[in-house]
Enzyme design. Structure first.
Site, PDB file in Angstrom:
ATOM      1  N   ALA A  10      -2.236  -8.827  -3.021  1.00 11.06           N
ATOM      2  CA  ALA A  10      -2.635  -9.131  -4.412  1.00 11.06           C
ATOM      3  C   ALA A  10      -1.704  -8.424  -5.389  1.00 11.06           C
ATOM      4  CB  ALA A  10      -4.085  -8.703  -4.636  1.00 11.06           C
ATOM      5  N   ILE A  13       3.318 -11.137  -6.687  1.00 13.36           N
ATOM      6  CA  ILE A  13       3.313 -12.569  -6.340  1.00 13.36           C
ATOM      7  C   ILE A  13       1.869 -13.045  -6.109  1.00 13.36           C
ATOM      8  CG2 ILE A  13       4.180 -14.365  -4.772  1.00 13.36           C
ATOM      9  CD1 ILE A  13       6.572 -12.555  -4.155  1.00 13.36           C
ATOM     10  N   ARG A  88      17.008  -7.684   1.737  1.00 14.32           N
ATOM     11  CA  ARG A  88      15.718  -8.101   2.291  1.00 14.32           C
ATOM     12  C   ARG A  88      15.555  -7.550   3.709  1.00 14.32           C
ATOM     13  NH1 ARG A  88      17.667 -12.712  -0.303  1.00 14.32           N
ATOM     14  NH2 ARG A  88      16.446 -13.301  -2.129  1.00 14.32           N
ATOM     15  N   ASN A 120       9.134 -10.864   2.925  1.00 12.30           N
ATOM     16  CA  ASN A 120      10.518 -10.753   3.414  1.00 12.30           C
ATOM     17  C   ASN A 120      10.690  -9.685   4.484  1.00 12.30           C
ATOM     18  OD1 ASN A 120      12.227 -12.641   2.059  1.00 12.30           O
ATOM     19  ND2 ASN A 120      11.747 -11.595   0.154  1.00 12.30           N
ATOM     20  N   HIS A 175      16.873 -17.178   4.305  1.00 11.58           N
ATOM     21  CA  HIS A 175      16.656 -16.689   2.940  1.00 11.58           C
ATOM     22  C   HIS A 175      17.357 -15.353   2.793  1.00 11.58           C
ATOM     23  CE1 HIS A 175      14.786 -16.196  -0.887  1.00 11.58           C
ATOM     24  NE2 HIS A 175      13.953 -15.251  -0.498  1.00 11.58           N
TER      25      HIS A 175
HETATM   26  N1  APR Z   1      -2.581  -5.914   4.142  1.00  9.69           N
HETATM   27  C1  APR Z   1      -2.781  -6.501   2.936  1.00  9.69           C
HETATM   28  N2  APR Z   1      -2.055  -6.206   1.841  1.00  9.69           N
HETATM   29  C2  APR Z   1      -1.088  -5.289   1.961  1.00  9.69           C
HETATM   30  C3  APR Z   1      -0.817  -4.648   3.200  1.00  9.69           C
HETATM   31  C4  APR Z   1      -1.609  -4.990   4.318  1.00  9.69           C
HETATM   32  N3  APR Z   1      -1.444  -4.425   5.525  1.00  9.69           N
HETATM   33  N4  APR Z   1       0.217  -3.796   2.995  1.00  9.69           N
HETATM   34  C5  APR Z   1       0.591  -3.908   1.716  1.00  9.69           C
HETATM   35  N5  APR Z   1      -0.206  -4.812   1.078  1.00  9.69           N
HETATM   36  C6  APR Z   1      -0.204  -5.214  -0.333  1.00  9.69           C
HETATM   37  C7  APR Z   1       0.118  -4.076  -1.291  1.00  9.69           C
HETATM   38  O1  APR Z   1      -1.038  -3.269  -1.512  1.00  9.69           O
HETATM   39  C8  APR Z   1       0.568  -4.844  -2.538  1.00  9.69           C
HETATM   40  O2  APR Z   1      -0.489  -5.030  -3.473  1.00  9.69           O
HETATM   41  O3  APR Z   1       0.839  -6.156  -0.579  1.00  9.69           O
HETATM   42  C9  APR Z   1       1.031  -6.197  -1.991  1.00  9.69           C
HETATM   43  C10 APR Z   1       2.499  -6.503  -2.264  1.00  9.69           C
HETATM   44  O4  APR Z   1       2.637  -6.639  -3.627  1.00  9.69           O
HETATM   45  P1  APR Z   1       3.932  -6.144  -4.436  1.00  9.69           P
HETATM   46  O5  APR Z   1       4.284  -4.759  -4.007  1.00  9.69           O
HETATM   47  O6  APR Z   1       3.672  -6.372  -5.883  1.00  9.69           O
HETATM   48  O7  APR Z   1       5.089  -7.111  -3.909  1.00  9.69           O
HETATM   49  P2  APR Z   1       5.428  -8.609  -4.373  1.00  9.69           P
HETATM   50  O8  APR Z   1       6.433  -8.582  -5.462  1.00  9.69           O
HETATM   51  O9  APR Z   1       4.172  -9.379  -4.564  1.00  9.69           O
HETATM   52  O10 APR Z   1       6.204  -9.125  -3.066  1.00  9.69           O
HETATM   53  C11 APR Z   1       5.553  -9.229  -1.823  1.00  9.69           C
HETATM   54  O11 APR Z   1       6.978 -10.988  -1.013  1.00  9.69           O
HETATM   55  O12 APR Z   1       8.963 -11.936  -1.816  1.00  9.69           O
HETATM   56  C12 APR Z   1       8.397 -10.991  -0.947  1.00  9.69           C
HETATM   57  O13 APR Z   1      10.106  -9.312  -0.819  1.00  9.69           O
HETATM   58  C13 APR Z   1       8.806  -9.590  -1.276  1.00  9.69           C
HETATM   59  O14 APR Z   1       8.067  -8.742   0.829  1.00  9.69           O
HETATM   60  C14 APR Z   1       7.749  -8.811  -0.547  1.00  9.69           C
HETATM   61  C15 APR Z   1       6.494  -9.680  -0.730  1.00  9.69           C
END
Ligand code: APR
Length: 321
Positions: A10, A13, A88, A120, A175
């Site tokens: 959450a 993205i 990545r 990624n 990608h």
């Molecule tokens: N289970 C569920 N959620 C998790 C877990 C897990 N085991 N580990 C991390 N998260 C959550 C984090 O708490 C965070 O809120 O995943 C979320 C990732 O959000 P962001 O850090 O804001 O990253 P975002 O920009 O959304 O990108 C997510 O997509 O494009 C790819 O490279 C990018 O790998 C990255 C992913």
């Protein structure tokens, strides 16, 4: 009955996906994150926005996989994003562990879901996800090609001053920096790109610069953001895939899909044009490539294969699956 989409992750993205689904009234949304507060806060915030604009969907934040039970679609963004200067591939170790946990969480609760992965390094993470869940390969797919194509299209449109809607293009391959913008399948107002070069609307040098900028498109944004990476265009791209599945639109979309023989490649996830309808990935479209595109695709495939070998070193479980 309305469909159910669960978003695993959450963050930037995930939150944007939830908002877009709500605005389009595409499905009810469950926003899952290990950081429970973030999932609940974003769900509440978006739910309150529906009182203003009247959109009629339910949205719930949670850190309990039971709430995602029987999802029609699952979109995964759980993981860490790049920081400025990272590739990545640098995310592999951390995000592989996270994707294993996610696979455990969804495989019993939503065995029939269409799963779109955005985490990624995309091609390798989606391949690992399919192996960890054991879901059929047509139901597990990665989002990257639509995003890469959108960047290529946007840069072209800016350069030649033609609206994006009048440009058709495709970016294939992995990608990453080896992705392959398909210039021979690019048309502007129906004209092949080569014709525009002949007509001197764009030079070969400028086109090369645009291809390079497309390959580094995510890096350009993470450099500006410093602490994260792109989220509006990735989320919009993920929604196009989910919508094509839910509404059985059978759009041909460039996705990280499983191929087993097409393009002469066996047993690999990589960016190819895929038809997405209510059976998931229904068909892989084999384009005829020119010699440069073919050579570039081979380089890209090699890079994906090498990174998957690195993933096997991190988790030998992947080898036996
Ligand atoms: N289970 C569920 N959620 C998790 C877990 C897990 N085991 N580990 C991390 N998260 C959550 C984090 O708490 C965070 O809120 O995943 C979320 C990732 O959000 P962001 O850090 O804001 O990253 P975002 O920009 O959304 O990108 C997510 O997509 O494009 C790819 O490279 C990018 O790998 C990255 C992913």
């Amino acid at each position: 009955m309305r469909k159910k989409i669960s978003l695993i992750g959450a963050g930037q993205i995930g939150g944007t996906l939830a908002h877009l689904i709500t605005i389009k009234e595409l499905a009810d949304v469950v926003l899952f994150d290990i950081a429970e507060g973030i999932a609940k806060a974003k769900a509440l915030d978006i739910a309150q926005s529906t009182s203003v604009d009247g959109h009629n969907v339910s949205i719930k934040g949670t850190s309990n996989y039971e709430d995602t039970k029987n999802s029609d679609v699952i979109i995964i963004t759980a993981g860490i994003p790049r920081k400025a200067g990272m590739t990545r591939d640098d995310l592999l170790g951390t995000n592989l562990k996270i994707i294993k946990q996610v696979a455990e969480g969804i495989k019993e609760t939503s065995p029939k879901a269409f799963v779109i992965c955005i985490t990624n390094p995309l091609d390798v993470i989606v391949m690992a996800l399919q192996k960890y869940t054991g879901f059929s390969t047509n139901k597990v797919v990665g989002m990257a090609g639509i995003l890469d194509s959108s960047r290529f299209k946007y840069f072209l449109s800016q350069e030649i001053d033609i609206p994006v809607k009048k440009i058709e293009t495709m970016v294939l391959g992995g990608h990453g920096d080896t992705m392959v913008p398909m210039t021979s399948y690019t048309t502007v107002e129906g004209k092949p790109l080569n014709q525009l070069i002949t007509e001197k609307k764009i030079t070969n040098e400028k086109l090369d610069t645009i291809i390079e900028r497309t390959r580094k498109g995510g890096g350009e944004i993470s450099k500006l953001l410093k602490t994260g990476t792109a989220f509006y265009a990735p989320a919009t791209s993920g929604i196009e895939m989910a919508e094509s599945y839910i509404k059985n639109l059978k759009k041909t979309l460039p996705c990280a899909a499983y191929i087993d023989g097409e393009y002469g490649i066996k047993d690999l996830y990589v960016g190819v044009p895929a038809v997405i309808g209510n059976n998931g990935v229904e068909k892989i479209i084999e384009l005829k490539l020119d010699s440069i595109e073919k050579a570039n695709l081979e380089i890209s495939i090699k890079a994906v294969k090498e990174l998957f070998q690195a993933a096997i070193k991190i988790d030998p479980d992947l080898k036996s699956k």
